[in-house]
Write an enzyme that holds these catalytic residues in place. Structure first.
Site, PDB file in Angstrom:
ATOM      1  N   HIS A 222     -12.457 -40.814  -0.229  1.00 54.87           N
ATOM      2  CA  HIS A 222     -12.720 -39.763  -1.209  1.00 54.87           C
ATOM      3  C   HIS A 222     -12.595 -38.373  -0.595  1.00 54.87           C
ATOM      4  O   HIS A 222     -13.188 -37.418  -1.087  1.00 54.87           O
ATOM      5  CB  HIS A 222     -14.121 -39.932  -1.812  1.00 54.87           C
ATOM      6  CG  HIS A 222     -14.300 -41.230  -2.514  1.00 54.87           C
ATOM      7  ND1 HIS A 222     -14.943 -42.298  -1.939  1.00 54.87           N
ATOM      8  CD2 HIS A 222     -13.880 -41.637  -3.733  1.00 54.87           C
ATOM      9  CE1 HIS A 222     -14.930 -43.310  -2.788  1.00 54.87           C
ATOM     10  NE2 HIS A 222     -14.299 -42.942  -3.879  1.00 54.87           N
ATOM     11  N   MET A 496      36.363 -30.576  12.001  1.00 51.55           N
ATOM     12  CA  MET A 496      37.104 -30.701  13.253  1.00 51.55           C
ATOM     13  C   MET A 496      38.610 -30.796  12.998  1.00 51.55           C
ATOM     14  O   MET A 496      39.424 -30.461  13.878  1.00 51.55           O
ATOM     15  CB  MET A 496      36.615 -31.929  14.028  1.00 51.55           C
ATOM     16  CG  MET A 496      36.908 -33.250  13.356  1.00 51.55           C
ATOM     17  SD  MET A 496      36.047 -34.671  14.101  1.00 51.55           S
ATOM     18  CE  MET A 496      36.604 -34.651  15.783  1.00 51.55           C
TER      19      MET A 496
END
Length: 579
Positions: A222, A496
């Site tokens: 809780h 690339m």
């Protein structure tokens, strides 16, 4: 005003809306009009059997509505977040079940004062109306060495009790027998929690403050703090400390375990622990318990009784025998119950050997050749150049990725350097490229490792029988085409390829230039690669991770293209120096 950190409509409506969401997603569930009660939609199937009712505060999902179904709970009553439900709703649920023709109602609650009072009041009111009702209180908390008068709290072990009682009720056992058997089983359950963060009730501030690096041991569900604040350790250390605490015989709330006992382990996510962390914790708990000589029959790992968004977990251990295992393995339609293996987990061989690749036995022994020395120099120069560019590549990658391009290439470099130190360089370039492909696939990782490995794998066959300049040009072209085919990118997409493709176009000339002009072609290819890499500053990424970044934020060269240009330059320098 505290900014909204929860995806809700309002703190006031969240419980009702959540219940409606759970029921909407599960055909086996329905809501009781006027009450926060989820119940089985097939109440007629309960006729003549014991009905099970549980509940408590909301915020512990999937508890409690997630455990409503055939073989588990018949209904669950929800309170406000972290608040016990009102007795009027509990009584309404009991009377609805009784009206459906059940033989009795068992209330299963956690040992909290509010639950005891509200469920107890409803029980007494139901009895006054002639309903046979009983109550089992689960108190499995192992946190306190000397519990107060309130006793041990009820935690995630309650979910296991739901399952045992549900299986017994489904089999038609009478109310008093279920109470007796479940009460006995509860004595063999222990739970302990740990948290790295507090949680906050919707509309409220966090329940307690916890500095980074600290954790609370022995907290409830809780949002209340634990019994002890400690520094966060490794998963193994934290789990060992928890199990030591749970089984410490000097504690009045310990779970007595001895070597040879058979147990079920439940690793419960308190709300915000990642699945990765949960798996690591599960491994740690499994190993720790096995190391104590315990036999682990079943393992539950997941979110079973949470505490909103608390970053933490609890461990529940239950002593079991074959009858309890039979009840745990019984089928249930409850949506929150996991699909558990029904095979004992301890003592299994969890490792399988991979199948041997047919090519492993066919790889010829590498022999040096006339090209070995120059290729070694080229590889060494590539390694040195990529290491020098590591920080630059990382910096470029931070603009459009996760900043590890240089580090990833460094992994490849270290793998190649390690290989060079203990192997001869084959005279056959095709054999070398195949070897490098396997090395980068294994050691470089990520998409970069896959792309380079694809390139080398596709290029290698063209250099098996011949290694003249034209063959090298064809090999580089084949590797580039493989990257385009599987990577899904093209020149102009800011990858690339923007450095690789212009260089390849230049290298195609190697098949027709006069003898002695090869280095000039290679120099031109290097310059084209460098220009191509620089041109990516002006390009909008359409492939790779950078494609997900707003183009106006990416104004630096693509790190993959820069790495390719660096490799071309290093090869050229190495070859020029060997002339």
């Amino acid at each position: 005003m505290e900014p909204q950190r929860k995806l809700l409509n309002s703190p006031q409506s969240c419980v009702d809306e959540a219940l409606r969401g759970v029921v909407a997603a599960n055909a086996g569930l329905a809501l009781l009009r006027g009450h926060r009660v989820a119940l089985r939609s097939d109440l007629r199937a309960l006729k003549g059997r014991v009905a099970l009712l549980s509940g408590g505060g909301s915020g512990h999902e999937p508890a409690h509505a997630g455990y409503v179904g055939a073989g588990m709970l018949s209904a669950a009553v929800a309170g406000a977040v972290f608040a016990s439900p009102p007795p009027g709703s509990v009584l309404a649920a009991i009377l609805t079940l009784w009206q459906a023709g059940v033989s009795g109602v068992l209330l299963i609650i956690k040992n909290y004062t509010g639950d005891r009072l509200n469920f107890g009041l409803a029980l007494e009111q139901a009895r006054a109306q002639g309903v046979p009702v009983a109550m089992v209180i689960v108190a499995d908390d192992c946190a306190f060495a000397q519990p107060s008068k309130a006793g041990r709290r009820g935690l995630c072990g309650t979910v296991l009790v739901h399952k045992l009682a549900g299986a017994l009720a489904e089999e038609g056992h009478p109310l008093d027998e279920i109470v007796t058997r479940v009460t006995k089983a509860v004595k063999g359950i222990g739970t302990l929690g740990v948290s790295l963060s507090p949680c906050s009730v919707p509309g409220c501030l966090p329940t307690f403050e916890l500095p980074p690096g600290d954790m609370e041991l022995g907290l409830g569900i809780h949002g209340e703090p634990g019994i002890k604040r400690l520094k966060v350790g490794s998963a193994d250390e934290v789990v060992k400390m928890m199990i030591d605490h749970m089984t410490d015989s000097s504690s009045q709330s310990h779970l007595p375990l001895k070597s040879g006992d058979t147990v079920v382990l439940c690793v419960n996510n308190l709300g915000a622990l990642s699945c990765l962390e949960m798996a690591v914790v599960t491994r740690a708990a499994f190993n720790c318990l096995e190391g104590r000589g315990l036999k682990i029959a079943r393992v539950m790992s997941g979110s079973f009784m949470t505490s909103l968004e608390m970053t933490g977990m609890s461990l529940t251990v239950m002593r079991v025998d074959q009858e309890i295992l039979r009840l745990l393995d019984a089928k249930t339609t409850a949506p929150g119950w996991p699909n558990l293996s029904s095979v004992d987990l301890s003592g299994r061989n969890c490792i399988m050997e991979p199948a041997k690749r047919a090519s492993d036995a066919e790889v010829p022994t590498a022999k040096e050749g006339s090209l070995s020395a120059v290729i070694r120099r080229a590889l060494e120069k590539v390694c040195v150049s990529l290491l020098s560019a590591q920080e630059e590549l990382n910096a470029l990658d931070r603009a459009s990725g996760d900043g590890d391009c240089g580090s990833t290439h460094a992994l490849a470099v270290h793998a190649i350097q390690e290989w060079l130190s203990s192997h001869v360089v084959p005279g056959c370039p095709g054999q070398l490229l195949s070897t490098l492909a396997g090395l980068l696939q294994e050691r470089m990782g990520g998409s970069s490792g896959a792309l380079y490995s694809l390139f080398l794998t596709a290029a290698a066959p063209l250099l098996r029988e011949c290694s003249d300049p034209a063959a090298w040009a064809s090999a580089v072209l084949a590797g580039t085409e493989a990257i385009r085919r599987y990577g899904g990118a093209d020149p102009g997409d800011r990858t690339m390829l923007d450095a690789l493709c212009p260089a390849v176009e230049e290298l195609k000339k190697l098949s027709s230039v006069p003898r002695g002009s090869e280095m000039a072609v290679l120099q031109e290819a290097v310059e084209k690669a460098e220009l191509g890499a620089q041109s990516t500053c002006e390009l909008t990424a359409r492939a790779g991770r950078a494609s997900y970044i707003a183009s106006k934020r990416v104004t630096l060269p693509d790190p993959g293209a820069v790495a390719v240009a660096t490799i071309f330059r290093a090869v050229f320098v190495a070859l020029a120096g060997s002339k």
